[in-house]
Structures are given as structure tokens and as C-alpha cells.
Design a protein around this motif. Structure first.
Motif, PDB file in Angstrom:
ATOM      1  N   ALA A   1       0.646  -1.407   0.030  1.00 56.60           N
ATOM      2  CA  ALA A   1      -0.054  -0.310  -0.021  1.00 56.60           C
ATOM      3  C   ALA A   1       0.945   1.219  -0.189  1.00 56.60           C
ATOM      4  CB  ALA A   1      -0.871   0.200   1.233  1.00 56.60           C
ATOM      5  N   LYS A   2       0.433   2.294  -0.607  1.00 54.56           N
ATOM      6  CA  LYS A   2       1.272   3.637  -0.867  1.00 54.56           C
ATOM      7  C   LYS A   2       1.205   4.079   0.651  1.00 54.56           C
ATOM      8  CE  LYS A   2      -0.153   5.010  -5.559  1.00 54.56           C
ATOM      9  NZ  LYS A   2      -0.612   6.420  -6.232  1.00 54.56           N
ATOM     10  N   SER A   3       0.160   4.093   1.265  1.00 54.93           N
ATOM     11  CA  SER A   3       0.376   4.469   2.755  1.00 54.93           C
ATOM     12  C   SER A   3       1.423   4.098   3.527  1.00 54.93           C
ATOM     13  CB  SER A   3      -1.145   4.312   3.579  1.00 54.93           C
ATOM     14  OG  SER A   3      -1.137   3.034   3.616  1.00 54.93           O
ATOM     15  N   ALA A   4       1.834   2.816   3.407  1.00 55.06           N
ATOM     16  CA  ALA A   4       3.043   2.121   4.109  1.00 55.06           C
ATOM     17  C   ALA A   4       4.314   2.742   3.946  1.00 55.06           C
ATOM     18  CB  ALA A   4       2.717   0.506   3.810  1.00 55.06           C
ATOM     19  N   LEU A   5       4.079   3.483   2.628  1.00 51.89           N
ATOM     20  CA  LEU A   5       5.739   4.213   2.294  1.00 51.89           C
ATOM     21  C   LEU A   5       5.506   5.586   2.497  1.00 51.89           C
ATOM     22  CD1 LEU A   5       6.356   2.212  -1.042  1.00 51.89           C
ATOM     23  CD2 LEU A   5       7.201   1.825   1.153  1.00 51.89           C
ATOM     24  N   ILE A   6       4.501   6.166   2.199  1.00 54.07           N
ATOM     25  CA  ILE A   6       4.676   7.865   2.310  1.00 54.07           C
ATOM     26  C   ILE A   6       3.676   8.682   3.013  1.00 54.07           C
ATOM     27  CG2 ILE A   6       5.269   7.747  -0.189  1.00 54.07           C
ATOM     28  CD1 ILE A   6       2.428   8.496  -0.768  1.00 54.07           C
ATOM     29  N   ASP A   7       2.647   7.736   3.910  1.00 49.21           N
ATOM     30  CA  ASP A   7       1.836   8.331   4.748  1.00 49.21           C
ATOM     31  C   ASP A   7       2.584   8.434   6.250  1.00 49.21           C
ATOM     32  OD1 ASP A   7      -0.250   9.057   6.775  1.00 49.21           O
ATOM     33  OD2 ASP A   7      -1.733   8.022   5.648  1.00 49.21           O
ATOM     34  N   PRO A   8       2.829   9.541   6.665  1.00 52.93           N
ATOM     35  CA  PRO A   8       3.362   9.880   7.997  1.00 52.93           C
ATOM     36  C   PRO A   8       2.599   8.986   9.128  1.00 52.93           C
ATOM     37  CG  PRO A   8       3.341  11.958   6.860  1.00 52.93           C
ATOM     38  CD  PRO A   8       2.261  10.940   6.145  1.00 52.93           C
ATOM     39  N   ASP A   9       1.406   8.894   9.187  1.00 49.88           N
ATOM     40  CA  ASP A   9       0.973   8.284  10.251  1.00 49.88           C
ATOM     41  C   ASP A   9       0.843   6.544   9.984  1.00 49.88           C
ATOM     42  OD1 ASP A   9      -0.119  10.568  11.486  1.00 49.88           O
ATOM     43  OD2 ASP A   9      -1.633  10.715  10.067  1.00 49.88           O
ATOM     44  N   LYS A  10       1.087   6.220   8.770  1.00 49.96           N
ATOM     45  CA  LYS A  10       1.243   4.701   8.729  1.00 49.96           C
ATOM     46  C   LYS A  10       2.512   4.145   8.327  1.00 49.96           C
ATOM     47  CE  LYS A  10      -3.552   5.055   7.414  1.00 49.96           C
ATOM     48  NZ  LYS A  10      -4.895   4.697   6.490  1.00 49.96           N
ATOM     49  N   ASN A  11       3.530   4.689   7.995  1.00 53.40           N
ATOM     50  CA  ASN A  11       4.858   4.526   7.503  1.00 53.40           C
ATOM     51  C   ASN A  11       5.957   4.334   8.466  1.00 53.40           C
ATOM     52  OD1 ASN A  11       5.584   7.005   7.860  1.00 53.40           O
ATOM     53  ND2 ASN A  11       6.193   7.239   5.705  1.00 53.40           N
ATOM     54  N   GLY A  12       5.519   4.117   9.580  1.00 58.43           N
ATOM     55  CA  GLY A  12       6.653   3.846  10.777  1.00 58.43           C
ATOM     56  C   GLY A  12       7.506   2.834  10.553  1.00 58.43           C
ATOM     57  N   LEU A  13       7.189   1.722  10.243  1.00 53.24           N
ATOM     58  CA  LEU A  13       8.207   0.591   9.745  1.00 53.24           C
ATOM     59  C   LEU A  13       9.308   1.186   8.796  1.00 53.24           C
ATOM     60  CD1 LEU A  13       9.275  -1.990  10.677  1.00 53.24           C
ATOM     61  CD2 LEU A  13       7.644  -3.058   8.938  1.00 53.24           C
ATOM     62  N   TYR A  14       8.744   1.597   7.524  1.00 49.99           N
ATOM     63  CA  TYR A  14       9.573   1.819   6.469  1.00 49.99           C
ATOM     64  C   TYR A  14      10.421   3.311   6.801  1.00 49.99           C
ATOM     65  CZ  TYR A  14      11.335   3.272   2.027  1.00 49.99           C
ATOM     66  OH  TYR A  14      11.983   3.853   0.913  1.00 49.99           O
ATOM     67  N   GLY A  15       9.785   4.301   7.634  1.00 48.73           N
ATOM     68  CA  GLY A  15      10.217   5.266   7.793  1.00 48.73           C
ATOM     69  C   GLY A  15      11.526   5.104   8.743  1.00 48.73           C
ATOM     70  N   MET A  16      11.315   4.070   9.895  1.00 49.38           N
ATOM     71  CA  MET A  16      12.567   3.997  10.808  1.00 49.38           C
ATOM     72  C   MET A  16      13.741   3.538  10.267  1.00 49.38           C
ATOM     73  SD  MET A  16      10.511   2.916  14.330  1.00 49.38           S
ATOM     74  CE  MET A  16       9.509   1.715  13.512  1.00 49.38           C
ATOM     75  N   ALA A  17      12.952   2.606   9.225  1.00 46.39           N
ATOM     76  CA  ALA A  17      14.305   1.939   8.460  1.00 46.39           C
ATOM     77  C   ALA A  17      15.273   2.872   7.888  1.00 46.39           C
ATOM     78  CB  ALA A  17      13.867   0.740   7.797  1.00 46.39           C
ATOM     79  N   ALA A  18      14.482   3.607   7.056  1.00 43.72           N
ATOM     80  CA  ALA A  18      15.018   4.670   5.940  1.00 43.72           C
ATOM     81  C   ALA A  18      15.852   5.619   6.630  1.00 43.72           C
ATOM     82  CB  ALA A  18      13.835   5.504   5.367  1.00 43.72           C
ATOM     83  N   VAL A  19      15.505   6.062   7.998  1.00 42.68           N
ATOM     84  CA  VAL A  19      16.183   6.953   8.882  1.00 42.68           C
ATOM     85  C   VAL A  19      17.437   6.480   9.445  1.00 42.68           C
ATOM     86  CG1 VAL A  19      16.156   8.425  10.847  1.00 42.68           C
ATOM     87  CG2 VAL A  19      14.250   8.499   9.328  1.00 42.68           C
ATOM     88  N   ALA A  20      17.376   5.174   9.857  1.00 42.02           N
ATOM     89  CA  ALA A  20      18.518   4.568  10.521  1.00 42.02           C
ATOM     90  C   ALA A  20      19.534   4.506   9.417  1.00 42.02           C
ATOM     91  CB  ALA A  20      17.950   3.351  11.202  1.00 42.02           C
ATOM     92  N   LEU A  21      18.984   3.735   8.129  1.00 45.76           N
ATOM     93  CA  LEU A  21      20.047   3.563   7.248  1.00 45.76           C
ATOM     94  C   LEU A  21      20.806   4.831   6.841  1.00 45.76           C
ATOM     95  CD1 LEU A  21      19.772   1.263   4.169  1.00 45.76           C
ATOM     96  CD2 LEU A  21      20.533   3.678   3.869  1.00 45.76           C
ATOM     97  N   SER A  22      20.026   5.810   6.809  1.00 41.90           N
ATOM     98  CA  SER A  22      20.767   7.391   6.385  1.00 41.90           C
ATOM     99  C   SER A  22      21.524   7.777   7.275  1.00 41.90           C
ATOM    100  CB  SER A  22      19.493   8.444   6.224  1.00 41.90           C
ATOM    101  OG  SER A  22      18.557   8.068   5.232  1.00 41.90           O
ATOM    102  N   PHE A  23      21.231   7.651   8.421  1.00 42.53           N
ATOM    103  CA  PHE A  23      22.228   7.858   9.666  1.00 42.53           C
ATOM    104  C   PHE A  23      23.516   7.196   9.671  1.00 42.53           C
ATOM    105  CE2 PHE A  23      19.989  10.287  13.130  1.00 42.53           C
ATOM    106  CZ  PHE A  23      19.244  10.940  12.456  1.00 42.53           C
TER     107      PHE A  23
END
Length: 421
Positions: free
Chosen positions: A4-26
Motif C-alpha cells: 500500500a502507498k500509505s505504508a511508504l509515504i503516509d506519516p501516520d502509517k509508514n512507521g516501519l519503512y520510515g524508521m528503517a530509512a532514517v536509520a540507514l541514512s544515519f
């Protein structure tokens, strides 16, 4: 399987992807010099493809971000007058695309997800340094200290500072009460505190203590009316000014620096600043070109590398964001960068003073305050693939979005304001 798009770009629903992306970026920001181009490609790969998912939502209206892009655009244009055109062109394009990644993250990552991803990323970064780190002699002060897997104790200290600050924000500001996240915040805070002390970085220790005190000091602000908040804020600023003047007058500053083996010259930095000011006089308006000073073969760069025993001929700078910026991009560049840095700082400060509840603003204010304090002695926000520049542009972009109050916001600022007298 469709995602689902929301799992990638919705700030209220993409917690798992978002945390992984931020951690990898750091992790990439910390060690891209070690892992090379593959790590940079991984960084781009977690942000740019989101544009394909929904470009309108992910990019937004970039005409609203001109003040954010101004310095990056000037950096690219400086390629045309730089004596190291290829170096400037490559570095400036990297910086501009880095800004775009930060703005993408700003639109799709909530402050809670950013904080959680930061905690995970910093734990991984510091764990890697503790496992594979080394001790090195500092070229400026001659001390022998733990630098982890970085090339400088100040870099390790910077990540440790952010670890302490994000841990404090998670517990005190965002009021994370889940046992798992309390544990992660605790681990990140303890590891960061240890690395902070092991690095022996006076800049990092002093600034971290100041920012944590700032966070704690702002916690009860939400209990007051906006008028009372402003009054107390200006009273505290005035008191702080008196403390600074007294410190300079009675030698307290020298005493504090002495604890870390420093002196009032900051162990060579004042000489480096003097040399930077002299270099800036050659092209004071537009500078010599973005990253066009520290180039192998250029006389002034070679002379300073020799003065400070920098045999690698890389990874060195004037240890002052403003001097570095004026040398490379002139006073025009410093103006554009100042608009982003101080505009973001005061934008989030205004939000805190005017709104009943703004936990996001307090977290981002703390980060911006850290960058401002460090800007006088370090370079954190003017290079690509750096954690400081990523977080600064993330914070700047948030000012262009409608206010969002994440779940779990700290109750102190969510309480009913007391009536003004």
C-alpha cells in the motif's frame, strides 16, 4: 504482493519503512567514506523512489522552498567561477540532491518516526565504532583520544550528542511510554553518554549539556499563556547573556575549557580562523567556489595542511561554519545559509511560544540550537551526506507544512494554559 502507498509515504502509517530509512541514512552519513558509493546509492534508494509512488504528495510545491534551496543553488552556480570547477560541480550537485532527500523525508516522516529511526541508527553507528574504533591524535590539540570508526573525535562526539538529545526528546518531549522504546532510548542514551566522554570532545560535551538543559527548561512552557511564555523567554535570554559576560569577565570560560585541556585560543582554532578570514578577502562577495578552497595542489590549502600535519590532504576545514562559507561562497552564501539556519531556529521558537502544544517544534528547536552553537567551532551543515545538513533541511521544511501534533505528545505543553494577568 502489492504494498500500500500509505505504508511508504503516509506519516501516520509508514512507521516501519520510515524508521528503517532514517536509520540507514544515519549509518550512511557516518560511514560513507568507508563504504563508498554503494552506501550513497542505498541512501538515495530509500528516498528518491518515493517520488514515483506519489510525486505530488512526496514533493509538494517547491516554489514554497526557494529560501531553503537558495544556498544549494548558489553552490551549483559557483562552479562557473571556481578554479576547481569539476570538484565544485560534483560536490554542489551532491549537496543539492541531499537537500531534496531531506525535503522528501520531511513530507513523509513524522517527528516520532524520525526520533525512533534516529535512536536505532545512532545505536548501530556507535556500536560499530565501539567494535571497530581506534584512538587517534588530534591535529589541533595534540590529545590522544577515542575517535571510533570516524576520522575525528568531534565527529564521534557529534553523533553521541545527537544520541543523548534524541533519547531525551523521546522520553521527555514525545512521552514515549512503550517499554520497548523506553529501552531503546535508554540504550541509545547510555551508549551516547559513554562515547561522548570517551571522545573527550569539549565542543560536544558542553553543547550537549546546554541543549538538554534547553529541552528541560522548555517543558513547562505549555502551562503558560503565550504572553507569559514570551516574558519568561526574554528574561531567560537576558539572564543567559549576563552569565556569558560574567564567564568571560571572571575567567569561568577558561576554567571550563581547562577541564578538557583547552585554552582561550581553542588550541589552534583561532589561528585557523585568522587564516580563513585572510583567505576570504580574496573573493568576499561570492567566494572561490563551493568546496573550492581545500583542493590538493592549491597553495593556501597545502600550506595549512602542512601547518596542522594533515598528511591525508582531506577532511580538514576552518572549524567555523561562517568562515568556511564566506571563503567558498562569499557573504552572499553566508546570507543564504543564515536564512536557513536562523530562520528555522526562530521559526520553531515562534511556534513553541505561540502554540498551545508543539512537541515537534521543541524537538526541532533543540536540533537547530545544537547546530547554531556548534556552527562557531565546527562544520555540520554545509556538506552533503552529513547528518547535520539532513536534519537542518528536514527541520526547515517542516515550517512549510501545517502543524501536526503526534500521538504521545508530552503533556506539559498540552495542558490548558494559565490565564495571563
Amino acid at each position: 504482493m502489492r504494498i500500500a502507498k500509505s505504508a511508504l509515504i503516509d506519516p501516520d502509517k509508514n512507521g516501519l519503512y520510515g524508521m528503517a530509512a532514517v536509520a540507514l541514512s544515519f549509518f550512511v552519513f557516518a560511514y560513507s567514506s568507508k563504504f563508498g558509493q554503494i552506501s550513497i546509492l542505498a541512501y538515495y534508494a530509500v528516498w528518491f523512489p518515493l517520488v514515483i509512488v506519489d510525486y505530488r504528495r512526496v514533493l509538494g510545491n517547491y516554489t514554497r522552498y526557494i529560501w531553503i534551496f537558495a544556498f544549494g543553488i548558489l553552490a551549483v552556480l559557483s562552479s562557473f567561477w571556481s578554479d576547481a570547477m569539476s570538484t565544485t560541480m560534483r560536490a554542489s550537485i551532491q549537496y543539492l540532491t541531499h537537500i531534496i532527500c531531506a525535503l522528501i523525508a520531511m513530507r513523509v516522516i513524522s517527528i516520532t518516526t524520525l526520533t525512533r529511526g534516529a535512536l536505532i541508527g545512532i545505536i548501530v553507528v556507535l556500536l560499530y565504532s565501539l567494535l571497530f574504533g581506534i584512538y587517534l591524535s588530534d591535529a589541533l590539540d595534540g590529545t590522544f583520544s577515542f575517535v571510533g570508526a570516524f576520522s575525528s573525535k568531534n565527529q564521534l562526539g557529534f553523533y553521541a550528542s545527537l544520541g543523548v538529545i534524541f533519547a531525551a526528546c523521546s522520553v521527555l518531549v514525545l512521552r514515549q511510554r512503550d517499554i520497548i522504546w523506553l529501552g531503546i532510548a535508554g540504550v541509545a542514551g547510555l551508549m551516547s553518554a559513554y562515547c561522548l566522554l570517551a571522545s573527550q570532545s569539549a565542543t560536544s560535551v558542553i553543547t550537549t549539556a546546554a541543549i538538554v538543559a534547553l529541552i528541560i527548561g522548555f517543558l513547562p512552557v505549555g502551562m503558560l499563556s503565550p504572553a507569559n511564555r514570551k516574558m519568561i523567554f526574554f528574561a531567560v535570554v537576558g539572564l543567559g547573556g549576563l552569565v556569558v559576560v560574567a564567564s568571560l569577565q571572571f575567567g569561568l570560560l577558561d576554567a571550563v575549557l581547562g577541564v578538557f585541556g583547552k585554552d582561550s585560543t581553542l588550541t589552534g582554532r583561532t589561528y585557523l580562523w585568522q587564516q580563513g578570514i585572510e583567505a576570504a578577502k580574496a573573493s568576499p562577495i561570492l567566494g572561490v567556489g563551493y568546496q573550492g578552497f581545500w583542493v590538493a595542489g592549491f597553495f593556501d590549502a597545502e600550506r595549512l595542511w602542512n601547518d596542522f600535519f594533515i598528511t591525508t590532504r582531506s577532511g580538514f576545514h576552518f572549524h567555523n561554519t561562517y568562515i568556511e562559507t564566506v571563503v567558498e561562497n562569499g557573504f552572499v552564501g553566508m546570507l543564504f545559509l543564515g536564512i536557513v539556519l536562523y530562520g528555522t531556529l526562530f521559526g520553531h521558537l515562534r511556534s513553541i511560544l505561540m502554540r498551545k502544544s508543539d512537541p515537534q517544534g521543541l524537538v526541532l528547536l533543540a536540533l537547530c540550537a545544537l547546530f547554531v552553537v556548534r556552527s562557531f567551532v565546527e562544520i555540520d551543515i554545509i556538506f552533503a551526506y552529513q547528518i547535520g545538513s539532513f536534519l537542518l533541511y528536514y527541520a526547515a521544511g517542516k515550517l512549510t507544512l501545517p502543524q501536526r501534533a503526534p500521538a504521545g505528545a508530552f503533556s506539559g505543553m498540552a495542558m490548558k494554559p494559565l490565564a495571563g494577568r
